[in-house]
Design a protein around this motif. Structure first.
Motif, short mmCIF file in Angstrom:
data_model
loop_
_atom_site.label_atom_id
_atom_site.label_comp_id
_atom_site.label_asym_id
_atom_site.label_seq_id
_atom_site.Cartn_x
_atom_site.Cartn_y
_atom_site.Cartn_z
N VAL A 1 0.86 -1.19 0.00
CA VAL A 1 0.00 0.00 0.00
C VAL A 1 0.90 1.24 0.00
CG1 VAL A 1 -1.76 1.31 1.26
CG2 VAL A 1 -1.86 -1.19 1.21
N ILE A 2 0.65 2.13 -0.94
CA ILE A 2 1.54 3.27 -1.17
C ILE A 2 0.78 4.59 -1.15
CG2 ILE A 2 3.27 4.24 -2.75
CD1 ILE A 2 3.02 1.39 -4.23
N ALA A 3 1.34 5.58 -0.47
CA ALA A 3 0.80 6.95 -0.51
C ALA A 3 1.78 7.82 -1.28
CB ALA A 3 0.61 7.49 0.90
N VAL A 4 1.26 8.55 -2.25
CA VAL A 4 2.10 9.39 -3.10
C VAL A 4 1.53 10.80 -3.13
CG1 VAL A 4 2.75 9.83 -5.49
CG2 VAL A 4 2.99 7.54 -4.55
N SER A 5 2.37 11.78 -2.94
CA SER A 5 1.92 13.16 -3.03
C SER A 5 1.80 13.57 -4.49
CB SER A 5 2.93 14.05 -2.32
OG SER A 5 2.48 15.37 -2.33
N GLU A 6 0.77 14.35 -4.82
CA GLU A 6 0.58 14.79 -6.20
C GLU A 6 1.77 15.62 -6.69
OE1 GLU A 6 -2.97 17.25 -6.21
OE2 GLU A 6 -1.99 18.83 -5.06
N GLY A 7 2.51 16.21 -5.75
CA GLY A 7 3.60 17.10 -6.13
C GLY A 7 4.97 16.45 -6.28
N ILE A 8 5.03 15.12 -6.28
CA ILE A 8 6.36 14.48 -6.40
C ILE A 8 7.03 14.90 -7.71
CG2 ILE A 8 5.99 12.48 -4.90
CD1 ILE A 8 5.33 10.89 -7.53
N HIS A 9 8.34 15.04 -7.65
CA HIS A 9 9.09 15.59 -8.78
C HIS A 9 10.44 14.90 -8.92
CE1 HIS A 9 11.63 17.49 -5.79
NE2 HIS A 9 10.50 17.72 -5.14
N ASP A 10 11.06 15.06 -10.07
CA ASP A 10 12.37 14.46 -10.30
C ASP A 10 13.48 15.37 -9.76
OD1 ASP A 10 12.78 16.48 -12.12
OD2 ASP A 10 12.47 15.21 -13.87
N ASP A 11 14.74 15.01 -10.01
CA ASP A 11 15.85 15.76 -9.42
C ASP A 11 16.02 17.16 -10.03
OD1 ASP A 11 16.59 14.77 -11.84
OD2 ASP A 11 18.51 13.93 -11.19
N LYS A 12 15.32 17.40 -11.13
CA LYS A 12 15.35 18.75 -11.71
C LYS A 12 14.17 19.60 -11.22
CE LYS A 12 17.57 16.98 -15.85
NZ LYS A 12 17.33 15.54 -15.47
N GLY A 13 13.39 19.04 -10.30
CA GLY A 13 12.24 19.77 -9.78
C GLY A 13 11.03 19.68 -10.68
N GLN A 14 11.13 18.89 -11.73
CA GLN A 14 10.04 18.72 -12.70
C GLN A 14 8.99 17.76 -12.12
OE1 GLN A 14 10.18 20.59 -15.15
NE2 GLN A 14 9.03 19.76 -16.88
N PRO A 15 7.72 18.22 -11.98
CA PRO A 15 6.70 17.31 -11.44
C PRO A 15 6.60 16.04 -12.29
CG PRO A 15 5.83 19.54 -11.59
CD PRO A 15 7.15 19.55 -12.30
N ILE A 16 6.47 14.90 -11.64
CA ILE A 16 6.35 13.63 -12.36
C ILE A 16 5.14 13.68 -13.30
CG2 ILE A 16 6.07 11.13 -12.08
CD1 ILE A 16 8.77 12.16 -11.07
N ILE A 17 4.10 14.39 -12.88
CA ILE A 17 2.88 14.41 -13.70
C ILE A 17 3.08 15.16 -15.02
CG2 ILE A 17 1.84 16.51 -12.73
CD1 ILE A 17 -0.85 15.04 -12.83
N THR A 18 3.95 16.17 -15.05
CA THR A 18 4.13 16.92 -16.31
C THR A 18 4.88 16.08 -17.34
OG1 THR A 18 6.18 17.91 -15.51
CG2 THR A 18 4.18 19.21 -15.25
N GLN A 19 5.51 15.02 -16.87
CA GLN A 19 6.23 14.15 -17.80
C GLN A 19 5.28 13.29 -18.62
OE1 GLN A 19 9.31 12.18 -15.56
NE2 GLN A 19 9.93 14.06 -14.57
N LEU A 20 3.99 13.33 -18.27
CA LEU A 20 3.04 12.52 -19.03
C LEU A 20 1.86 13.29 -19.58
CD1 LEU A 20 0.87 11.03 -16.32
CD2 LEU A 20 3.29 11.30 -15.85
N ALA A 21 1.43 14.33 -18.87
CA ALA A 21 0.25 15.06 -19.33
C ALA A 21 0.59 15.81 -20.61
CB ALA A 21 -0.23 16.02 -18.26
N LYS A 22 -0.27 15.65 -21.63
CA LYS A 22 -0.03 16.32 -22.91
C LYS A 22 -0.16 17.82 -22.75
CE LYS A 22 -3.16 13.74 -24.16
NZ LYS A 22 -4.37 13.17 -24.75
N GLU A 23 -1.27 18.20 -22.17
CA GLU A 23 -1.56 19.62 -22.08
C GLU A 23 -1.77 19.96 -20.61
OE1 GLU A 23 -5.05 22.42 -23.65
OE2 GLU A 23 -4.47 20.80 -25.00
N VAL A 24 -0.87 20.69 -20.04
CA VAL A 24 -0.93 20.96 -18.62
C VAL A 24 -1.62 22.30 -18.36
CG1 VAL A 24 0.43 21.34 -16.54
CG2 VAL A 24 1.12 19.57 -18.15
N GLU A 25 -2.58 22.27 -17.45
CA GLU A 25 -3.35 23.47 -17.15
C GLU A 25 -2.67 24.27 -16.03
OE1 GLU A 25 -7.63 24.40 -15.17
OE2 GLU A 25 -7.55 22.69 -16.52
N HIS A 26 -2.65 25.57 -16.19
CA HIS A 26 -2.12 26.45 -15.15
C HIS A 26 -3.24 27.32 -14.59
CE1 HIS A 26 1.51 25.39 -17.40
NE2 HIS A 26 2.20 25.72 -16.33
N ASP A 27 -3.16 27.63 -13.28
CA ASP A 27 -4.14 28.55 -12.73
C ASP A 27 -3.59 29.97 -12.75
OD1 ASP A 27 -2.42 28.93 -10.60
OD2 ASP A 27 -3.63 27.81 -9.17
#
Lengths: 404, 404
Positions: B232-258
């Motif tokens: 069982v794993i808990a993962v924060s939505e904000g996890i990022h790689d060593d360059k500070g790049q969110p893991i999620i932006t590495q897959l989402a085609k079109e990223v929404e900004h507020d």
């Protein structure tokens, strides 16, 4: 009355109250003198063929009560669906351990397992009393007013949508959440019970009992958005097109099937994300959020219907009484006798096994995008006592000074 | 003491107790003779420039108490971040309505708004007392032991994982859930409070305070799966790689900004689905399920910490007291003074605005995949009374008869 041991097992997806039924069986069975010991099979039928048994005769009443109040299957579960060979293995084990009573707590698939085991026992001339105890958050067992586990999951969904509606009212936009339900939309429809004021969401509810037409869906969302400036939507994971093809299979690259040949619908956010994308691109609405209630809705600790707890306990107790004092195998069922009261009965296994109840027509509105008052009346007493309530500030606008 | 009207508004993401703070402000402000009327701005600062005010002086105490117990922002919220021009608009409206006291309940971004408004008021020579009232489920405001809203969301996450762990124990495989938290992992770390027995999940917890390395993650999952037969794993939505790049932006085609330039991390199941896919394909584990707790964790009705409720009420009350009897603008903060007790203080706005607190090193384990006992001690009293508990059947195996 047969003399021997009792065996209880839990199958299929866990619920918030499945351990109440287990405790009901164990505590009731321990009262009977013709019962030597009460065993629990670990991980359902798989535990039986592996001879993986716990002796529940030695469990304390106190701990059984504590476990009864704990969600999910304390004995573990399985998705195995026994065939003839599997059942022959089961008999070998049951005979070797002197099991005379077999209680299996589960849904559609589990009732079919009990049916096969019952038939094979009769064919083999092995004296075995087999009782199926109903359990499913999907509420899709025929012959039942409702099934234990559904009311608590429905309460989670109602409370979840009550909050999601408040959240959406604060920041507006479109909010969509995917609720469990492959063929039956009861759990998705439960979202309607989170609604209090006329303009509250969920504004739109889509269940698998009606064909899902993407263009109609988008038109509904647009109309709601135009009317209220926001839109809250409940969607069943099992929605499908006019060919019966699940909407989710139209996007998932590789679809997973379980041992029963069912497509994996849960444990992925794909359906919600696809529908959100459609709304964003086709309707040009910027803030669109999709949640998938996922496993929270069936195992969340701390959101349970007391009515559900009591009934889940009773179907376990009644199962033992039917087994001891009755003359046949069967499936325990809940019958509604008042507003609100229930009775229990024993159905033939063939009446339940492998069949799927879906939402009755009178529960779904004519447009196919919402529920009726009949459904609200049906569900409300099941949610139990202490349902939270949402309050609003009363409108009392201050006249504008600057703007004309 | 300034004479005039009070204005209260709510900004940013709603919480389960943000209305307690609003009620605290209104009820306390109504006691002061120098206060003419108490207004609420509808949808935060946007409501101010639109002159969209409710007169809360005429709201009943009873209904204010009922609304206080209702999650999400009863006054509505906004993501607008005022710039100089926006603030000049705000002044025009505040002056026109004779507002002398401005209370803004919100997180990082809202405290920055209060800071700008406070500075602009001073610059314009307009007598205005501005107080920021803390609120955020992220627990990321500096100078606070914790922030109102976080304890209730943490309780939801803990109860959610308590149930998810029980569910996973019944059907095994890998279960992963994504929890909110862009820069701060507090809420994800709260999953650890759902754990009771040593082999309970969450077995692995990943927060944005540590670099997320996919290979290390997969190795952790494999090791856990090998040890317990499940994970069982808990993962924060904000996890990022060593360059500070969110893991999620590495897959989402079109990223929404507020409007604040933040990437949309919530309201999509993409991150969970990607990680599940990695586990399936790279580790060959068949049953992998991913949930995204989504908006449920901040607005679910019926899962609230009573400690959180009381404190959220008190920061509202204290804000009014600081405004009336104090000599400066500022941000109310919570200070821990015992196990468990708190005091309140007023921080300078500059100390809070635009800054982000992250998890302290002593709260994260050396491996970077779990939390420490120090964190458990920190969080436990915040969850409040009546936390549910999970019970197990005691092991009492029956000897096998058939298998050798």
């Amino acid at each position: 009355m047969l003399h021997g041991k009792v065996l209880v097992a839990q199958g299929g997806g866990p619920t918030a109250v499945i351990n109440q039924s287990m405790a009901g069986v164990v505590l009731e069975a321990r009262k009977f003198r013709n019962v030597d010991l009460v065993y629990g099979a670990y991980h359902g039928v798989r535990g039986i063929i592996n001879e993986d048994f716990l002796d529940l005769t030695q469990e304390t009443t106190h701990n059984l009560e504590m476990v009864a109040g704990t969600p999910s299957s304390a004995l573990g579960s399985t998705r195995d669906k026994p065939d003839l060979k599997y059942c022959q293995e089961i008999f070998k084990v049951l005979q070797a351990h002197g099991i005379a009573y077999f209680f299996y707590i589960g849904g559609n698939d589990s009732s079919d397992t009990v049916r096969i085991v019952s038939e094979e026992a009769r064919r083999a001339g092995y004296p075995l009393r087999c009782i199926h105890i109903p359990k499913t958050i999907d509420n899709d067992l025929v012959g039942n007013d409702h099934t234990p586990g559904f009311p608590s999951a429905a309460r989670f969904v109602a409370q979840g949508f009550m909050g999601a509606n408040l959240d959406n009212a604060a920041l507006t936009g479109v909010y969509l959440a995917v609720v469990m339900g492959r063929h039956a939309g009861f759990l998705t429809a439960a979202s309607a019970l989170g609604k209090k004021f006329p303009d509250d969401g969920p504004h739109l509810i889509y269940v698998p009992e009606r064909t899902f037409v993407l263009d109609k869906f988008l038109a509904d969302v647009k109309a709601t958005q135009d009317k209220y400036g926001r839109c809250v939507i409940a969607v069943s994971e099992g929605i499908h097109d006019d060919k019966g093809q699940p909407i989710i299979t139209q996007l998932a690259k590789e679809v997973e099937h379980d041992a029963h040949g069912n497509v994996q619908l849960s444990g992925t956010g794909a359906l919600g994300d696809l529908l959100a994308e459609e709304i964003k691109t086709k309707l040009g609405i910027k803030r669109v959020r999709a949640d998938t209630f996922g496993y929270l809705q069936r195992s969340f600790v701390g959101c349970v219907s007391d009515v559900d707890q009591r009934e889940a306990r009773e179907v376990g107790e009644k199962a033992v009484q039917y087994a001891m004092w009755g003359q046949q195998d069967g499936s325990v069922a809940i019958e509604r006798t008042g507003f609100y009261s229930v009775e229990y009965k024993l159905q033939p296994l063939e009446a339940v096994a492998g069949k799927t109840r879906v939402m009755e027509d009178e529960f779904i509105n004519a447009e196919g995008n919402g529920v009726t008052d009949a459904f609200r009346m049906y569900l409300r007493p099941l949610l139990g006592s202490g349902m939270p309530d949402a309050f609003r500030l009363r409108t009392n606008h201050v006249p504008k000074v600057l703007s004309k």
